[in-house]
Design a protein around this motif. Structure first.
Motif, mmCIF file in Angstrom:
data_model
loop_
_atom_site.group_PDB
_atom_site.id
_atom_site.type_symbol
_atom_site.label_atom_id
_atom_site.label_comp_id
_atom_site.label_asym_id
_atom_site.label_seq_id
_atom_site.Cartn_x
_atom_site.Cartn_y
_atom_site.Cartn_z
ATOM 1 N N GLN A 45 -3.026 37.410 88.192
ATOM 2 C CA GLN A 45 -2.333 37.039 86.955
ATOM 3 C C GLN A 45 -3.360 36.673 85.878
ATOM 4 N N SER A 73 7.395 35.198 99.540
ATOM 5 C CA SER A 73 6.726 34.389 98.525
ATOM 6 C C SER A 73 5.768 33.377 99.162
ATOM 7 N N LYS A 75 5.379 30.546 98.208
ATOM 8 C CA LYS A 75 6.063 29.257 98.231
ATOM 9 C C LYS A 75 6.694 29.024 99.591
ATOM 10 N N VAL A 94 -9.069 35.530 101.330
ATOM 11 C CA VAL A 94 -8.881 35.695 99.886
ATOM 12 C C VAL A 94 -10.247 35.745 99.187
ATOM 13 N N ASN A 118 -7.162 29.931 94.939
ATOM 14 C CA ASN A 118 -6.569 28.652 95.355
ATOM 15 C C ASN A 118 -7.144 28.218 96.698
ATOM 16 N N SER A 120 -7.198 25.346 99.780
ATOM 17 C CA SER A 120 -6.518 24.223 100.417
ATOM 18 C C SER A 120 -7.528 23.123 100.733
ATOM 19 N N GLY A 238 2.560 28.753 83.332
ATOM 20 C CA GLY A 238 3.998 29.016 83.343
ATOM 21 C C GLY A 238 4.613 29.102 81.956
ATOM 22 N N VAL A 239 3.843 29.627 80.998
ATOM 23 C CA VAL A 239 4.362 29.804 79.637
ATOM 24 C C VAL A 239 5.224 31.070 79.604
ATOM 25 N N TYR A 259 4.245 34.215 82.369
ATOM 26 C CA TYR A 259 4.947 35.499 82.286
ATOM 27 C C TYR A 259 4.978 36.038 80.860
HETATM 28 P P1 C2E Z 1 -0.230 28.015 91.643
HETATM 29 O O1 C2E Z 1 -1.638 28.085 92.132
HETATM 30 O O2 C2E Z 1 0.114 26.897 90.703
HETATM 31 O O3 C2E Z 1 0.049 29.416 90.983
HETATM 32 C C1 C2E Z 1 0.870 29.627 89.879
HETATM 33 C C2 C2E Z 1 2.222 30.087 90.318
HETATM 34 O O4 C2E Z 1 3.093 30.071 89.178
HETATM 35 C C3 C2E Z 1 2.253 31.517 90.841
HETATM 36 O O5 C2E Z 1 3.308 31.602 91.778
HETATM 37 C C4 C2E Z 1 2.624 32.297 89.595
HETATM 38 O O6 C2E Z 1 3.201 33.553 89.864
HETATM 39 C C5 C2E Z 1 3.627 31.366 88.976
HETATM 40 N N1 C2E Z 1 3.782 31.575 87.537
HETATM 41 C C6 C2E Z 1 2.821 31.826 86.621
HETATM 42 N N2 C2E Z 1 3.339 31.951 85.398
HETATM 43 C C7 C2E Z 1 4.680 31.770 85.525
HETATM 44 C C8 C2E Z 1 5.770 31.793 84.582
HETATM 45 O O7 C2E Z 1 5.603 31.986 83.380
HETATM 46 N N3 C2E Z 1 7.006 31.566 85.083
HETATM 47 C C9 C2E Z 1 7.235 31.334 86.408
HETATM 48 N N4 C2E Z 1 8.510 31.139 86.814
HETATM 49 N N5 C2E Z 1 6.233 31.320 87.311
HETATM 50 C C10 C2E Z 1 4.973 31.528 86.880
HETATM 51 P P2 C2E Z 1 3.070 32.194 93.216
HETATM 52 O O8 C2E Z 1 2.169 33.370 93.136
HETATM 53 O O9 C2E Z 1 4.428 32.360 93.812
HETATM 54 O O10 C2E Z 1 2.285 31.059 93.963
HETATM 55 C C11 C2E Z 1 2.874 29.826 94.228
HETATM 56 C C12 C2E Z 1 1.857 28.870 94.798
HETATM 57 O O11 C2E Z 1 1.430 29.313 96.085
HETATM 58 C C13 C2E Z 1 0.583 28.774 93.975
HETATM 59 O O12 C2E Z 1 0.790 27.939 92.887
HETATM 60 C C14 C2E Z 1 -0.371 28.234 95.009
HETATM 61 O O13 C2E Z 1 -0.206 26.839 95.151
HETATM 62 C C15 C2E Z 1 0.109 28.908 96.287
HETATM 63 N N6 C2E Z 1 -0.765 30.053 96.556
HETATM 64 C C16 C2E Z 1 -0.664 31.322 96.114
HETATM 65 N N7 C2E Z 1 -1.686 32.076 96.575
HETATM 66 C C17 C2E Z 1 -2.473 31.245 97.313
HETATM 67 C C18 C2E Z 1 -3.697 31.412 98.044
HETATM 68 O O14 C2E Z 1 -4.301 32.483 98.087
HETATM 69 N N8 C2E Z 1 -4.181 30.307 98.701
HETATM 70 C C19 C2E Z 1 -3.560 29.101 98.655
HETATM 71 N N9 C2E Z 1 -4.107 28.074 99.303
HETATM 72 N N10 C2E Z 1 -2.426 28.907 97.966
HETATM 73 C C20 C2E Z 1 -1.888 29.969 97.303
#
Ligand code: C2E
Ligand code: MG
Ligand code: MG
Ligand code: MG
Length: 292
Positions: A45, A73, A75, A94, A118, A120, A238-239, A259
């Motif tokens: 992104q 997801s 999440k 990653v 990201n 952990s 998340g803008v 987005y």
């Molecule tokens: P995060 O690191 O805070 O990542 C941002 C999340 O917000 C991403 O969701 C992204 O798709 C979403 N996002 C960005 N802009 C917007 C927007 O305008 N609107 C909305 N509704 N959502 C937006 P994603 O990809 O589902 O990831 C969720 C969480 O999962 C991440 O939050 C992160 O904490 C975790 N995650 C994802 N990939 C990894 C990874 O490779 N390793 C680890 N440890 N955690 C990960």
């Protein structure tokens, strides 16, 4: 009466509970096989300069395509990976993938931007982790300045000493550090002083209500001022709307991730976007059906 009710409740909910428990059990088992099975993949992104839309970096986000359930997801599966301890293996994977992509994009002559990963808190607790990061960087010959590691604010409440030392070591390697989901943890201003943080990412939950919540407006503008005073980059996460963007520009927020500019993109689409260098705000992105 109470027993009848209890029994009914049992009869109604037991089957779905079992299905949920079974799915969770299977999911954890399958997750452990996901790397070897090549079911994990990354999407990227973009992060853009607020005033110009210029792409200045991107966040790597992991996805899992399960053979029966399709794309799941993070999440759903990251918390499971955290619980089962598998998260640090995902983190290493990653990191390797990101370095591989950076090298590939460089070979293609694409503009090079830092990529965020990201991390952990669990990774910091493994005593071989920093050596692994070093090894991946050395082997891939990726410039450490092109890697930014994101650590969530909430993970800093535990193991402060270990994480602080780890972050110092990482900084010495030349990688950048971002504080993720800022505002959602036990926001302690001393984190900003005590940890070597380059970037603050303001959590989406503050951005969501920025248009009509005066408290959120006050908090966001204060955090932006604070970040600037401390010479840190500040990113709004998340803008989704043009109005949110205008407000954030008014506060002189450096960067935007959301987005409105782009959803997370698979490699080939991300390459196209990198090539174009600049993104235009487009609120219809938000409505676009996109499982990634
Ligand atoms: P995060 O690191 O805070 O990542 C941002 C999340 O917000 C991403 O969701 C992204 O798709 C979403 N996002 C960005 N802009 C917007 C927007 O305008 N609107 C909305 N509704 N959502 C937006 P994603 O990809 O589902 O990831 C969720 C969480 O999962 C991440 O939050 C992160 O904490 C975790 N995650 C994802 N990939 C990894 C990874 O490779 N390793 C680890 N440890 N955690 C990960
Ligand atoms: Mg993040
Ligand atoms: Mg975040
Ligand atoms: Mg988040």
């Amino acid at each position: 009466r109470a027993r009848d009710k209890g029994r009914n409740t049992y009869q109604i909910y037991a089957p779905s509970l079992n299905v949920a428990a079974y799915k969770l059990y299977t999911m954890e088992k399958d997750l452990r096989k996901s790397i070897a099975a090549k079911e994990l993949f990354l999407v990227f992104q973009p992060r853009v300069e607020a005033n110009t839309g210029k792409i200045v970096s991107a966040e790597a986000l992991v996805r899992w395509e399960h053979s029966d359930w399709g794309v799941i997801s993070p999440k759903e599966f990251i918390p499971l990976a955290e619980e089962s301890g598998f998260i640090s293996e995902i983190g290493d994977w990653v990191m390797e993938q990101v370095c591989m992509y950076i090298v590939r994009w460089e070979h293609k002559g694409l503009p090079s931007v830092p990529i965020s990963i990201n991390i952990s808190a669990q990774s910091f607790l493994r005593n071989d982790w920093l050596a692994i990061i070093k090894k991946i960087l050395n082997k891939s010959k990726v410039d450490p300045a092109l890697i930014e590691l994101e650590i969530t604010e909430s993970s800093l409440i535990h193991y402060q000493e270990t994480i602080s030392e780890g972050l110092q070591t990482l900084k010495a390697l030349g990688v950048r550090i971002a504080l993720d989901d800022f505002g959602t943890g036990y926001s302690s201003l001393s984190y900003l002083k005590d940890y070597p943080i380059d970037t603050i990412k303001i959590d989406k939950s503050f951005i969501d209500n920025i248009v009509d919540d005066v408290s959120d407006q006050t908090i966001i503008s204060a955090v932006i001022q604070l970040a600037k005073g401390l010479k840190k980059r500040v990113v709004a996460e998340g803008v989704e709307t043009a109005i949110q963007l205008e407000i954030l520009k008014g506060y002189h927020c450096h960067e935007i991730q959301g987005y409105l500019f782009s959803k997370p993109l698979p490699d080939h689409e991300f390459q196209t976007v990198l090539q174009s260098k600049v993104l235009q705000p487009n609120s219809s992105n938000v409505l676009e059906e996109n499982i990634l």
